[in-house]
Scaffold this active site. Structure first.
Site, PDB file in Angstrom:
ATOM      1  N   ASP A   1       0.842  -1.189   0.000  1.00  0.00           N
ATOM      2  CA  ASP A   1       0.000   0.000   0.000  1.00  0.00           C
ATOM      3  C   ASP A   1       0.877   1.239   0.000  1.00  0.00           C
ATOM      4  O   ASP A   1       1.982   1.217   0.563  1.00  0.00           O
ATOM      5  CB  ASP A   1      -0.920   0.015   1.228  1.00  0.00           C
ATOM      6  CG  ASP A   1      -2.162   0.861   1.014  1.00  0.00           C
ATOM      7  OD1 ASP A   1      -2.035   2.096   0.913  1.00  0.00           O
ATOM      8  OD2 ASP A   1      -3.269   0.292   0.942  1.00  0.00           O
TER       9      ASP A   1
ATOM     10  N   ASN B   1      -5.922  -4.389  -6.009  1.00  0.00           N
ATOM     11  CA  ASN B   1      -7.045  -3.787  -5.308  1.00  0.00           C
ATOM     12  C   ASN B   1      -6.895  -2.284  -5.091  1.00  0.00           C
ATOM     13  O   ASN B   1      -7.875  -1.611  -4.769  1.00  0.00           O
ATOM     14  CB  ASN B   1      -7.203  -4.496  -3.949  1.00  0.00           C
ATOM     15  CG  ASN B   1      -8.250  -3.847  -3.069  1.00  0.00           C
ATOM     16  OD1 ASN B   1      -9.442  -3.872  -3.373  1.00  0.00           O
ATOM     17  ND2 ASN B   1      -7.815  -3.236  -1.972  1.00  0.00           N
TER      18      ASN B   1
ATOM     19  N   TYR C   1     -13.694   7.808 -12.852  1.00  0.00           N
ATOM     20  CA  TYR C   1     -13.821   6.518 -12.174  1.00  0.00           C
ATOM     21  C   TYR C   1     -14.480   5.488 -13.083  1.00  0.00           C
ATOM     22  O   TYR C   1     -14.004   4.357 -13.218  1.00  0.00           O
ATOM     23  CB  TYR C   1     -14.631   6.689 -10.890  1.00  0.00           C
ATOM     24  CG  TYR C   1     -14.664   5.459 -10.020  1.00  0.00           C
ATOM     25  CD1 TYR C   1     -13.650   5.213  -9.106  1.00  0.00           C
ATOM     26  CD2 TYR C   1     -15.705   4.544 -10.107  1.00  0.00           C
ATOM     27  CE1 TYR C   1     -13.675   4.075  -8.304  1.00  0.00           C
ATOM     28  CE2 TYR C   1     -15.742   3.410  -9.320  1.00  0.00           C
ATOM     29  CZ  TYR C   1     -14.722   3.180  -8.411  1.00  0.00           C
ATOM     30  OH  TYR C   1     -14.758   2.048  -7.629  1.00  0.00           O
TER      31      TYR C   1
ATOM     32  N   ILE D   1     -19.893  -1.035  -0.190  1.00  0.00           N
ATOM     33  CA  ILE D   1     -19.382  -1.916   0.857  1.00  0.00           C
ATOM     34  C   ILE D   1     -19.210  -1.112   2.141  1.00  0.00           C
ATOM     35  O   ILE D   1     -18.740   0.029   2.123  1.00  0.00           O
ATOM     36  CB  ILE D   1     -18.031  -2.530   0.437  1.00  0.00           C
ATOM     37  CG1 ILE D   1     -18.176  -3.284  -0.894  1.00  0.00           C
ATOM     38  CG2 ILE D   1     -17.509  -3.459   1.525  1.00  0.00           C
ATOM     39  CD1 ILE D   1     -19.192  -4.398  -0.896  1.00  0.00           C
TER      40      ILE D   1
ATOM     41  N   THR E   1     -17.627   0.427   4.943  1.00  0.00           N
ATOM     42  CA  THR E   1     -16.254   0.774   5.287  1.00  0.00           C
ATOM     43  C   THR E   1     -16.267   1.912   6.295  1.00  0.00           C
ATOM     44  O   THR E   1     -17.292   2.588   6.473  1.00  0.00           O
ATOM     45  CB  THR E   1     -15.468   1.220   4.039  1.00  0.00           C
ATOM     46  OG1 THR E   1     -16.068   2.427   3.517  1.00  0.00           O
ATOM     47  CG2 THR E   1     -15.485   0.148   2.968  1.00  0.00           C
TER      48      THR E   1
END
Length: 248
Positions: free
Chosen positions: A38, A88, A155, A188, A190
């Protein structure tokens, strides 16, 4: 649990996020050695600390092709192979109509969500070709095949292109023992959703026939299934996981 015993060295980018962390957790639980990558190194380190010695954190900016090449090279040097990869890492971008979208934001979003995945696949594929096989899962979005709302040109463009790139690469490399698929999460649950006003959150939930938002662990389950030998005949496919949102 899915069978991952034949392929054990896994790279997960965007590993400090909810979905990335959940994928790292499941892969580690199934016996893989996981490299949690990351740009937010402290976040990756926190994930690794919580999951134990099977997870090793590394700092990686996927928009830097030299850094990506170095990361894959280090994995090969240390472990000798790269069996599984989950691309991801991603960013959401700002919400503006296409005609008003800033150029720097356009390049930033595509730089992470599309170019970054290409850079990762480029070097992942070289490693997998050399060893005779491997499996890649690219994290797209439920916006991969269609634009469910406006104000997200960069996006949507990146996610559409990512699905196409996944399918193209899958076709090219299938004969080399490499499978490549894409997953398209919807909304999702989060930590970032904690800032949403209760009425707005309720309205968001109401758009889902399932009556709730998804969990990162559910995305991880699908992803790890695609990384397993149970999915050995699945290649070049895109799987949406959105509680029925796009089927309305």
């Amino acid at each position: 649990m899915s069978s991952l015993t034949a392929r054990r060295i896994a790279l997960v980018t965007g590993a400090s996020s909810a979905i990335g962390a959940a994928i790292c957790r499941q892969l580690a639980e199934e016996g893989c050695q996981v490299i949690a990558a990351d740009v937010n190194l402290s976040g990756a380190q926190a994930v690794a600390l919580s999951l134990g010695e099977r997870v090793k954190p590394v700092m990686l900016d996927v928009t830097d092709p030299d850094a990506v090449a170095a990361c894959i090279g280090q994995i090969l040097k240390q472990y000798g192979r790269l069996d599984l990869a989950v691309n991801n890492a991603g960013v959401a971008g700002i919400g503006l109509d296409t005609g008003e979208y800033p150029l720097d934001e356009w390049h930033r979003v595509l730089g992470v969500n599309l170019h970054g995945v290409f850079y990762c696949m480029k070097y992942q594929l070289k490693a997998m070709q050399a060893q005779g096989g491997g499996i890649i899962v690219n994290m797209a979005s439920m916006l991969g095949p269609e634009a469910c709302w406006g104000g997200s040109a960069a996006y949507v463009a990146a996610r559409h292109a990512l699905v196409g790139m996944t399918q193209s690469a899958a076709r090219e490399h299938a004969s080399q023992g490499i499978r490549i698929n894409a997953v398209g999460p919807g909304f999702i649950q989060t930590p970032t959703l904690a800032a949403i006003k209760p009425d707005d959150y309720a309205a968001m939930v109401g758009l889902h026939p399932a009556g709730r938002l998804g969990n990162a662990s559910e995305v991880a389950e699908l992803t790890c299934f695609l990384l397993s030998e149970r999915a050995s005949f699945i290649n070049g496919s895109y799987y949406v996981i959105d509680g029925g949102y796009s089927a309305r």
